[in-house]
Design a protein around this motif. Structure first.
Motif, PDB file in Angstrom:
ATOM      1  N   PRO A   1      26.122  41.090  14.282  1.00  0.00           N
ATOM      2  CA  PRO A   1      27.542  41.242  14.625  1.00  0.00           C
ATOM      3  C   PRO A   1      27.830  40.523  15.940  1.00  0.00           C
ATOM      4  O   PRO A   1      26.919  40.297  16.745  1.00  0.00           O
ATOM      5  CB  PRO A   1      27.718  42.759  14.771  1.00  0.00           C
ATOM      6  CG  PRO A   1      26.478  43.370  14.241  1.00  0.00           C
ATOM      7  CD  PRO A   1      25.399  42.357  14.331  1.00  0.00           C
ATOM      8  N   VAL A   2      29.081  40.192  16.164  1.00  0.00           N
ATOM      9  CA  VAL A   2      29.437  39.483  17.398  1.00  0.00           C
ATOM     10  C   VAL A   2      30.733  40.051  17.962  1.00  0.00           C
ATOM     11  O   VAL A   2      31.679  40.333  17.240  1.00  0.00           O
ATOM     12  CB  VAL A   2      29.562  37.960  17.161  1.00  0.00           C
ATOM     13  CG1 VAL A   2      30.578  37.655  16.076  1.00  0.00           C
ATOM     14  CG2 VAL A   2      29.935  37.232  18.439  1.00  0.00           C
ATOM     15  N   ILE A   3      30.746  40.251  19.280  1.00  0.00           N
ATOM     16  CA  ILE A   3      31.947  40.669  20.001  1.00  0.00           C
ATOM     17  C   ILE A   3      32.327  39.564  20.973  1.00  0.00           C
ATOM     18  O   ILE A   3      31.490  39.101  21.762  1.00  0.00           O
ATOM     19  CB  ILE A   3      31.710  41.986  20.774  1.00  0.00           C
ATOM     20  CG1 ILE A   3      31.515  43.149  19.805  1.00  0.00           C
ATOM     21  CG2 ILE A   3      32.879  42.269  21.718  1.00  0.00           C
ATOM     22  CD1 ILE A   3      31.178  44.465  20.491  1.00  0.00           C
TER      23      ILE A   3
ATOM     24  N   ARG B   1      22.685  53.630  20.610  1.00  0.00           N
ATOM     25  CA  ARG B   1      24.092  54.024  20.565  1.00  0.00           C
ATOM     26  C   ARG B   1      24.976  52.860  20.146  1.00  0.00           C
ATOM     27  O   ARG B   1      26.179  53.024  19.948  1.00  0.00           O
ATOM     28  CB  ARG B   1      24.524  54.549  21.932  1.00  0.00           C
ATOM     29  CG  ARG B   1      23.817  55.843  22.346  1.00  0.00           C
ATOM     30  CD  ARG B   1      23.998  56.138  23.823  1.00  0.00           C
ATOM     31  NE  ARG B   1      25.399  56.186  24.210  1.00  0.00           N
ATOM     32  CZ  ARG B   1      25.812  56.169  25.486  1.00  0.00           C
ATOM     33  NH1 ARG B   1      24.927  56.079  26.470  1.00  0.00           N
ATOM     34  NH2 ARG B   1      27.094  56.225  25.764  1.00  0.00           N
ATOM     35  N   MET B   2      24.377  51.690  20.009  1.00  0.00           N
ATOM     36  CA  MET B   2      25.105  50.491  19.626  1.00  0.00           C
ATOM     37  C   MET B   2      24.164  49.615  18.823  1.00  0.00           C
ATOM     38  O   MET B   2      22.993  49.455  19.182  1.00  0.00           O
ATOM     39  CB  MET B   2      25.601  49.757  20.884  1.00  0.00           C
ATOM     40  CG  MET B   2      26.327  48.452  20.630  1.00  0.00           C
ATOM     41  SD  MET B   2      26.820  47.688  22.205  1.00  0.00           S
ATOM     42  CE  MET B   2      27.607  46.184  21.604  1.00  0.00           C
TER      43      MET B   2
ATOM     44  N   SER C   1      31.167  49.063  17.953  1.00  0.00           N
ATOM     45  CA  SER C   1      29.961  48.882  17.145  1.00  0.00           C
ATOM     46  C   SER C   1      30.021  49.709  15.865  1.00  0.00           C
ATOM     47  O   SER C   1      29.541  49.275  14.809  1.00  0.00           O
ATOM     48  CB  SER C   1      28.724  49.261  17.967  1.00  0.00           C
ATOM     49  OG  SER C   1      27.543  49.056  17.235  1.00  0.00           O
ATOM     50  N   LYS C   2      30.629  50.891  15.955  1.00  0.00           N
ATOM     51  CA  LYS C   2      30.734  51.750  14.770  1.00  0.00           C
ATOM     52  C   LYS C   2      31.749  51.218  13.759  1.00  0.00           C
ATOM     53  O   LYS C   2      31.661  51.537  12.570  1.00  0.00           O
ATOM     54  CB  LYS C   2      31.123  53.169  15.203  1.00  0.00           C
ATOM     55  CG  LYS C   2      30.038  53.881  15.993  1.00  0.00           C
ATOM     56  CD  LYS C   2      30.517  55.250  16.469  1.00  0.00           C
ATOM     57  CE  LYS C   2      29.441  55.953  17.286  1.00  0.00           C
ATOM     58  NZ  LYS C   2      29.918  57.269  17.812  1.00  0.00           N
ATOM     59  N   GLN C   3      32.701  50.422  14.223  1.00  0.00           N
ATOM     60  CA  GLN C   3      33.711  49.879  13.309  1.00  0.00           C
ATOM     61  C   GLN C   3      33.225  48.612  12.617  1.00  0.00           C
ATOM     62  O   GLN C   3      33.735  48.252  11.557  1.00  0.00           O
ATOM     63  CB  GLN C   3      35.006  49.545  14.075  1.00  0.00           C
ATOM     64  CG  GLN C   3      35.500  50.601  15.030  1.00  0.00           C
ATOM     65  CD  GLN C   3      35.658  51.964  14.405  1.00  0.00           C
ATOM     66  OE1 GLN C   3      36.273  52.093  13.346  1.00  0.00           O
ATOM     67  NE2 GLN C   3      35.101  52.982  15.048  1.00  0.00           N
ATOM     68  N   MET C   4      32.257  47.933  13.219  1.00  0.00           N
ATOM     69  CA  MET C   4      31.799  46.645  12.708  1.00  0.00           C
ATOM     70  C   MET C   4      30.618  46.821  11.757  1.00  0.00           C
ATOM     71  O   MET C   4      29.816  47.739  11.921  1.00  0.00           O
ATOM     72  CB  MET C   4      31.422  45.724  13.873  1.00  0.00           C
ATOM     73  CG  MET C   4      32.600  45.389  14.780  1.00  0.00           C
ATOM     74  SD  MET C   4      32.105  44.822  16.419  1.00  0.00           S
ATOM     75  CE  MET C   4      31.153  43.377  15.988  1.00  0.00           C
ATOM     76  N   THR C   5      30.525  45.945  10.783  1.00  0.00           N
ATOM     77  CA  THR C   5      29.457  46.004   9.786  1.00  0.00           C
ATOM     78  C   THR C   5      28.312  45.091  10.183  1.00  0.00           C
ATOM     79  O   THR C   5      28.529  43.917  10.521  1.00  0.00           O
ATOM     80  CB  THR C   5      29.990  45.574   8.406  1.00  0.00           C
ATOM     81  OG1 THR C   5      31.075  46.423   8.045  1.00  0.00           O
ATOM     82  CG2 THR C   5      28.899  45.659   7.347  1.00  0.00           C
ATOM     83  N   PHE C   6      27.093  45.635  10.154  1.00  0.00           N
ATOM     84  CA  PHE C   6      25.935  44.783  10.422  1.00  0.00           C
ATOM     85  C   PHE C   6      25.774  43.839   9.236  1.00  0.00           C
ATOM     86  O   PHE C   6      25.694  44.277   8.089  1.00  0.00           O
ATOM     87  CB  PHE C   6      24.669  45.620  10.595  1.00  0.00           C
ATOM     88  CG  PHE C   6      23.557  44.887  11.286  1.00  0.00           C
ATOM     89  CD1 PHE C   6      23.459  44.913  12.665  1.00  0.00           C
ATOM     90  CD2 PHE C   6      22.626  44.156  10.576  1.00  0.00           C
ATOM     91  CE1 PHE C   6      22.441  44.240  13.323  1.00  0.00           C
ATOM     92  CE2 PHE C   6      21.609  43.476  11.216  1.00  0.00           C
ATOM     93  CZ  PHE C   6      21.518  43.522  12.595  1.00  0.00           C
TER      94      PHE C   6
END
Length: 450
Positions: A163-165, A196-197, A380-385
């Protein structure tokens, strides 16, 4: 009276005006010689200067929210982390490609020592890289700092995408504000080590592509194309050089101050690129000022363009995008608190929103450092690995060796078309046109984004 209240500011301005008037009125009476007249003149000057400077400093602080409370002014800060509150719920329904012509190119190491990562091998502590991103459409080359988690270098993840932010700094301010003052790499490293992330690549950039002008992530008519850079060029460059997810579900954008405004604008205007956004102390509309110039051009279309960058107006008048956003503010000390409440009330399905509202805070890094950890954890919880992996026929670092993401997309479309043709010819005879040649039904060529 609160430190940022208008009543305090108006009171001090009134006192300053009274002091100026009294000084003018008393000055002839203090014109004599001797100790008392001299001390009187000095006292009048001192009191007048103090009240004028107090009024100026209060006005500057009120406009920028450097200190939100009297406690912060004397150094008493609450450093406890903020708590994320879900406002709306979803409805039921060394890896840089340095090849000539690459879209991501290595840059100097200036500022990397301020990232705050512990010392050690990359597969244990991760790494930060300074790069330049080549934007083909916007026609600029922009600096960036990239944080790569330890897993990026570990054997078991060598073919895995991440994932990328995209983290955007405020204006004015450089990328190093994100590493040194907001401590993004250090915070992400801690969260990942504590599970946690999820392991995430973080790309830190500035909000303007035409400094010293503040472009506010807007495509300026006949000017800098900042929105195009963030929504198209930047993702294309990163996908061409790093092992990051190619699906939008693996992408998020965040920022503080004007960078937070950019994050919200990008998510709501380009949900197919950034479906997750975190905005610390953001505004909810983009306006022209001395640092931006005319962002929306002139003429009858200028008002329409500006209105479309008003996020509350968009929610009230346009269909809501399918995105998840987190916004932050403070009940005391932040001037965006009222607008934040309006924005949250305007959110409607399929959009979802969460918030961090502190009892007291200011428009500064002390407040934002309380919010950055819960923001990263929430995003991180909203994004899909990403579930896809890098093709083993390609280099292990995930670079495309000169191929751009656009070329890869076209190649995939061509392969899909050929496969459909082969399947069709194997199941039935293709109809012929008047010339006797098979008639091929060809989809529209993928257009190049401009």
């Amino acid at each position: 009276m609160g430190l940022t209240s208008r009543s305090l500011l108006y009171t001090v301005v009134f006192v300053a005006l009274v002091c100026v008037g009294l000084t003018i009125w008393l000055w002839p009476r203090l014109a004599g010689r001797g100790t008392l007249p001299v001390l009187g003149r000095l006292g009048a000057i001192l009191v007048t200067q103090l009240t004028i400077m107090s009024a100026v400093l209060l006005a500057v602080n009120s406009a920028n929210s450097f200190y939100g409370t009297w406690g912060e002014l004397i150094g008493k800060y609450d450093r406890s982390p903020g708590q994320v509150t879900q406002v709306t719920e979803p409805g039921p329904n060394a890896s840089v490609d340095a090849a000539k012509g690459g879209l991501v190119r290595p840059a100097g190491s200036e500022g990397l020592e301020k990232a705050g990562l512990p010392k050690g091998p990359k597969d244990k502590v991760g790494a930060v890289e300074s790069v330049r991103l080549v934007a083909r459409r916007a026609g600029v080359v922009e600096p960036a700092i990239v944080y790569l988690p330890p897993q990026y270098f570990q054997k078991q993840y060598e073919r895995q995408r991440f994932p990328v932010i995209v983290a955007i700094s405020g204006y004015p301010g450089g990328i190093t504000n994100l590493t040194q003052y907001l401590q993004v790499p250090k915070t992400a490293s801690t969260l990942i080590s504590e599970n946690r992330m999820q392991p995430t690549v973080i790309v830190m950039v500035r909000p303007t592509i035409a400094p010293p002008r503040d472009t506010e992530c807007v495509d300026v008519p006949d000017g800098p194309q900042a929105e195009t850079y963030f929504s198209k060029d930047l993702p294309e460059a990163l996908k061409s050089a790093y092992r990051v997810g190619h699906e939008a579900s693996a992408w998020g954008v965040m920022g503080y101050s004007s960078g937070g405004t950019c994050a919200l604008e990008l998510a709501m205007r380009s949900p197919g690129t950034y479906p997750v956004a975190g905005a610390l102390s953001a505004d909810y509309k983009v306006k022209n000022d001395l640092t931006t110039g005319k962002l929306f051009g002139s003429g009858p279309e200028a008002g329409k363009r500006q209105r479309e960058h008003d996020l509350i107006w968009r929610l009230q008048n346009l269909p809501a995008p399918r995105v998840s956003v987190l916004v932050t503010s403070s009940e005391k000390g932040e001037k965006n608190y009222g607008e934040t409440q309006k924005f949250l009330k305007a959110v409607k399905e399929p959009m979802t929103a969460a918030k961090i509202v502190l009892p007291a805070g200011s428009h500064n890094f002390t407040t934002w450092r309380r919010e950055i950890a819960p923001t990263l954890e929430w995003m991180s919880k909203q994004m899909t690995f990403p579930q896809d992996t890098v093709d083993r026929s390609k280099p292990a670092d995930g670079s495309q060796a000169g191929k751009t993401a656009e070329e890869e997309r076209k190649r995939a479309e061509e392969e899909k078309r050929k496969a459909e043709e082969e399947h069709s010819s194997g199941s039935q005879e293709a109809p012929s046109d008047a010339s006797g040649q098979p008639e091929v039904s060809q989809g529209a060529e993928p257009e190049e984004d401009e």
